[in-house]
Design a protein around this motif. Structure first.
Motif, PDB file in Angstrom:
ATOM      1  N   ARG A  26      16.273  23.181  45.478  1.00 55.14           N
ATOM      2  CA  ARG A  26      17.335  23.599  46.400  1.00 55.14           C
ATOM      3  C   ARG A  26      17.630  22.510  47.414  1.00 55.14           C
ATOM      4  NH1 ARG A  26      15.147  29.096  48.749  1.00 55.14           N
ATOM      5  NH2 ARG A  26      16.858  28.701  50.210  1.00 55.14           N
ATOM      6  N   ALA A  27      16.563  21.910  47.937  1.00 63.64           N
ATOM      7  CA  ALA A  27      16.739  20.906  48.982  1.00 63.64           C
ATOM      8  C   ALA A  27      17.493  19.684  48.476  1.00 63.64           C
ATOM      9  CB  ALA A  27      15.380  20.493  49.533  1.00 63.64           C
TER      10      ALA A  27
ATOM     11  N   SER B 286      -1.140  24.211  43.724  1.00 64.37           N
ATOM     12  CA  SER B 286      -0.036  24.882  43.049  1.00 64.37           C
ATOM     13  C   SER B 286       1.262  24.634  43.803  1.00 64.37           C
ATOM     14  CB  SER B 286      -0.317  26.381  42.957  1.00 64.37           C
ATOM     15  OG  SER B 286      -0.421  26.951  44.243  1.00 64.37           O
ATOM     16  N   GLN B 287       2.377  24.593  43.051  1.00 66.96           N
ATOM     17  CA  GLN B 287       3.662  24.227  43.644  1.00 66.96           C
ATOM     18  C   GLN B 287       4.779  25.146  43.186  1.00 66.96           C
ATOM     19  OE1 GLN B 287       4.747  20.008  43.685  1.00 66.96           O
ATOM     20  NE2 GLN B 287       2.719  19.546  42.892  1.00 66.96           N
ATOM     21  N   GLY B 288       4.496  26.429  43.013  1.00 64.66           N
ATOM     22  CA  GLY B 288       5.543  27.334  42.540  1.00 64.66           C
ATOM     23  C   GLY B 288       6.728  27.385  43.471  1.00 64.66           C
ATOM     24  N   GLN B 289       6.540  27.895  44.677  1.00 64.50           N
ATOM     25  CA  GLN B 289       7.646  27.993  45.627  1.00 64.50           C
ATOM     26  C   GLN B 289       8.085  26.612  46.110  1.00 64.50           C
ATOM     27  OE1 GLN B 289       7.524  31.140  48.634  1.00 64.50           O
ATOM     28  NE2 GLN B 289       5.626  31.875  47.681  1.00 64.50           N
ATOM     29  N   ALA B 290       7.133  25.678  46.244  1.00 63.59           N
ATOM     30  CA  ALA B 290       7.491  24.334  46.683  1.00 63.59           C
ATOM     31  C   ALA B 290       8.433  23.666  45.695  1.00 63.59           C
ATOM     32  CB  ALA B 290       6.237  23.493  46.874  1.00 63.59           C
TER      33      ALA B 290
ATOM     34  N   GLY C  20      17.800  13.079  49.547  1.00 64.87           N
ATOM     35  CA  GLY C  20      16.397  12.981  49.175  1.00 64.87           C
ATOM     36  C   GLY C  20      15.634  14.282  49.286  1.00 64.87           C
ATOM     37  N   GLY C  21      16.317  15.362  49.635  1.00 61.77           N
ATOM     38  CA  GLY C  21      15.677  16.662  49.751  1.00 61.77           C
ATOM     39  C   GLY C  21      14.882  16.857  51.021  1.00 61.77           C
ATOM     40  N   VAL C  22      15.157  16.046  52.060  1.00 58.26           N
ATOM     41  CA  VAL C  22      14.434  16.163  53.321  1.00 58.26           C
ATOM     42  C   VAL C  22      15.400  16.060  54.492  1.00 58.26           C
ATOM     43  CG1 VAL C  22      12.177  15.323  52.533  1.00 58.26           C
ATOM     44  CG2 VAL C  22      13.931  13.678  53.235  1.00 58.26           C
ATOM     45  N   THR C  23      15.000  16.632  55.628  1.00 59.67           N
ATOM     46  CA  THR C  23      15.818  16.546  56.839  1.00 59.67           C
ATOM     47  C   THR C  23      15.458  15.339  57.695  1.00 59.67           C
ATOM     48  OG1 THR C  23      14.265  18.033  57.975  1.00 59.67           O
ATOM     49  CG2 THR C  23      16.231  19.024  56.964  1.00 59.67           C
ATOM     50  N   ALA C  24      14.387  14.628  57.346  1.00 61.34           N
ATOM     51  CA  ALA C  24      13.997  13.385  58.003  1.00 61.34           C
ATOM     52  C   ALA C  24      13.298  12.521  56.973  1.00 61.34           C
ATOM     53  CB  ALA C  24      13.079  13.649  59.198  1.00 61.34           C
ATOM     54  N   GLY C  25      13.633  11.232  56.946  1.00 60.93           N
ATOM     55  CA  GLY C  25      13.103  10.359  55.908  1.00 60.93           C
ATOM     56  C   GLY C  25      11.589  10.310  55.889  1.00 60.93           C
ATOM     57  N   GLY C  26      10.959  10.373  57.073  1.00 56.97           N
ATOM     58  CA  GLY C  26       9.510  10.293  57.155  1.00 56.97           C
ATOM     59  C   GLY C  26       8.792  11.492  56.600  1.00 56.97           C
TER      60      GLY C  26
END
Length: 446
Positions: free
Chosen positions: A17-18, A7-11, A24-30
């Motif tokens: 938001r990210a 399940s991915q409700g909060q994710a 890309g929605g991440v703080t590090a590409g990896g």
């Protein structure tokens, strides 16, 4: 029983938001997982398990890319950090703990006479190259195809050589990132790993220009590809004869199968080594170690500048000391290696039973999976022969069965995975039980 839902409700909400505030929605590409088309959003970890923000539970075989080799939230590491916090947030002061940590590293690492601390593996390899250049008065660096040595411009080349060029005796520099100056590659010589003829040819052509040779003595960044012992002995002999500094990048291999790292395991001592990941048990700390002669080019004795505000931050230093204490306990590596070997044997059996072609290569608590490959993998060219499509189906199946095998999804060679000291025989049994379904599906689709 661990949850296996996805399940991915909060994710999903966090992802939206990210994307508004992070590339890309991440703080590090990896941390973006192209296999899944999204990153994971985890809430917490404990022992060998992770829980995401939607309550899904995973048995973890990524272990923070190998940094959390003692598992997540180890109580003794947490207690050591609390002792550091109680002393104040000290970042630029030397303490008794700094001296103790460096003493311990010199006791445990075969080639270590002196130590300079750093924050990350990237910083450590960058410092090691600077030290080697100062010690020799030369500029060029020899590296091996597919080996990864950090994110700095000096060596961020040829981790992703186009497969059609892999195996050439000398391979042109291919930058692994946009934004690297075009001339930086001129300072590199890139050759195949475990190829004595290519090595001696390159040293004959470029030896007078080479400050150093840098390598992963066990290349976990190719899954798990160790140096041939004869090749490593030749490399040590030739670099010593030619006055070239030999650097072992043990950022991943360090403490993985024993306290002395790959150099102890393989029986060859370099001039310099770099360490990170397992050293801090998940806390950010790294080190460069080496002979006194080479290390004394560092300031304030010599003219090489390697320093920083956060270098040797006290909490990380105290975490590293405690990690070394834990790893030094009698039987630690016997148990760690036994758990890992049980997993490797189980994976081999599942491949055979399901009719899935592939190889498991593991040393200590880290391994690679080479789907579609039957012969031992000895270099980058052979690693790129793995079946990426089957690999990605395997990874998606793992997610559906509550197993965390993180992968960047865009590499020409397999990702590395690993066990931790928190994994138990029961965890391995449960993992293999779940993977039986994954391999059955792979076999049915073949």
């Amino acid at each position: 029983m661990p949850a296996t839902s996805t399940s991915q409700g909060q994710a999903a909400e966090l992802r939206e938001r990210a994307l508004r505030v992070m590339p890309g929605g991440v703080t590090a590409g990896g941390r973006f997982n192209p296999v899944l088309g999204r990153p994971y959003y985890f809430d917490h970890g404990n022992g060998a398990r992770l829980w995401d923000v939607d309550g899904n539970e995973y048995l973890d075989y990524s272990s923070s890319n190998g940094a959390s080799m003692l598992g997540h939230n180890h109580p003794r590491i947490a207690q050591a950090v609390r002792r550091g916090l109680a002393k104040g947030t000290m970042c630029t002061q030397e303490t008794r703990s700094h001296v103790e940590l460096c003493e311990r590293l010199c006791e445990l690492i075969p080639s270590a006479e002196k130590v300079r601390l750093s924050n990350t593996g990237t910083e450590a390899t960058m410092a090691a190259l600077r030290i080697a250049r100062a010690a020799t008065g030369r500029d060029r660096v020899l590296k091996f195809d597919g080996h990864f040595h950090g994110m700095h411009d000096y060596v961020l080349f040829n981790c992703h050589t186009p497969p059609e060029r892999a195996g050439d005796p000398e391979i042109p520099p291919y930058p692994d990132s946009a934004g690297i100056p075009s001339g930086q590659g001129d300072l590199l010589v890139n050759i195949p790993f475990n190829d004595p003829a290519a090595l001696t040819s390159a040293l004959d052509r470029h030896g007078d220009e080479l400050a150093c040779v840098i390598l992963e003595p066990i290349s976990y960044n190719l899954g798990c590809v160790p140096a041939d012992r004869d090749f490593l002995a030749l490399l040590r002999e030739e670099t010593a004869k030619r006055g070239i500094v030999l650097i072992f990048d043990e950022v991943l291999s360090g403490f993985r199968m024993g306290l002395g790292g790959a150099q102890e395991h393989l029986g060859v001592e370099p001039d310099l080594s770099t360490w990170a990941k397992a050293l801090g048990a998940g806390w950010p700390i790294a080190a460069v170690t080496g002979s006194g002669e080479v290390m004394d080019v560092l300031g304030p004795v010599g003219g090489v500048v390697v320093s920083g505000t956060y270098t040797g931050q006290l909490c990380s230093v105290m975490a590293a000391i405690e990690a070394l204490d834990i790893m030094s306990e009698p039987g630690f590596y016997d148990r760690l290696n036994s758990i890992a070997d049980g997993l490797y044997r189980g994976l081999e059996s599942l491949m055979a039973d399901s009719g899935v072609t592939g190889r498991v290569q593991g040393i200590g608590a880290r391994f690679g999976l080479y789907f579609g490959v039957t012969e031992p993998v000895r270099n980058y060219e052979e690693a790129t022969a793995f079946d990426a499509e089957v690999n990605n189906r395997f990874l998606r199946g793992c997610v559906e069965h509550g197993l965390h095998f993180h992968d960047f999804g865009t590499k020409f060679a397999p990702m590395h995975y690993g066990t931790t000291s928190a994994h138990t025989d029961d965890d391995v049994d449960l993992t293999l039980e779940r993977l039986a379904d994954v391999f059955a599906a792979l076999g049915a689709a073949a």
